[in-house]
Design a protein around this motif. Structure first.
Motif, short mmCIF file in Angstrom:
data_model
loop_
_atom_site.label_atom_id
_atom_site.label_comp_id
_atom_site.label_asym_id
_atom_site.label_seq_id
_atom_site.Cartn_x
_atom_site.Cartn_y
_atom_site.Cartn_z
N UNK A 38 0.86 -1.17 0.00
CA UNK A 38 0.00 0.00 0.00
C UNK A 38 0.90 1.22 0.00
N UNK A 39 0.33 2.40 -0.23
CA UNK A 39 1.18 3.61 -0.25
C UNK A 39 1.91 3.89 1.06
N UNK A 40 1.35 3.46 2.20
CA UNK A 40 1.96 3.83 3.48
C UNK A 40 2.47 2.67 4.31
N UNK A 41 2.06 1.42 4.02
CA UNK A 41 2.41 0.28 4.86
C UNK A 41 3.18 -0.78 4.10
N UNK A 42 3.98 -1.56 4.84
CA UNK A 42 4.63 -2.73 4.26
C UNK A 42 4.31 -3.98 5.08
N UNK A 43 4.02 -3.81 6.38
CA UNK A 43 3.70 -4.94 7.25
C UNK A 43 2.67 -4.53 8.30
N UNK A 44 1.84 -5.49 8.68
CA UNK A 44 0.84 -5.30 9.73
C UNK A 44 0.91 -6.54 10.62
N UNK A 45 0.87 -6.35 11.94
CA UNK A 45 0.85 -7.50 12.85
C UNK A 45 -0.48 -8.23 12.66
N UNK A 46 -0.45 -9.55 12.60
CA UNK A 46 -1.63 -10.36 12.32
C UNK A 46 -2.78 -10.08 13.28
N UNK A 47 -2.49 -9.88 14.54
CA UNK A 47 -3.52 -9.58 15.53
C UNK A 47 -4.31 -8.33 15.12
N UNK A 48 -3.62 -7.31 14.64
CA UNK A 48 -4.26 -6.06 14.25
C UNK A 48 -4.90 -6.14 12.87
#
Length: 57
Positions: A38-48
């Motif tokens: 995405x334009x701003x993210x590369x990783x997200x914690x699975x819980x979130x």
């Protein structure tokens, strides 16, 4: 507690409808990482991830 790993594909953020592309996931535990494009993210914690995103329709 195990979490469901998101399959690669398009998802949208519940807050504002912005789309992200899921590339992969490192596992099924709460602290594993979901790789997104995405334009701003590369990783997200699975819980979130499941609190903030749903499959795009």
């Amino acid at each position: 507690m195990p979490y469901t790993q998101p399959q690669p594909g398009r998802y949208r953020r519940l807050k504002d409808g912005a789309e992200v592309q899921v590339i992969g996931c490192t596992g099924g535990e709460w602290n594993d990482s979901v790789a997104v494009r995405s334009p701003r993210l590369t990783h997200v914690r699975l819980e979130n991830f499941w609190k903030k995103y749903e499959a795009a329709k």
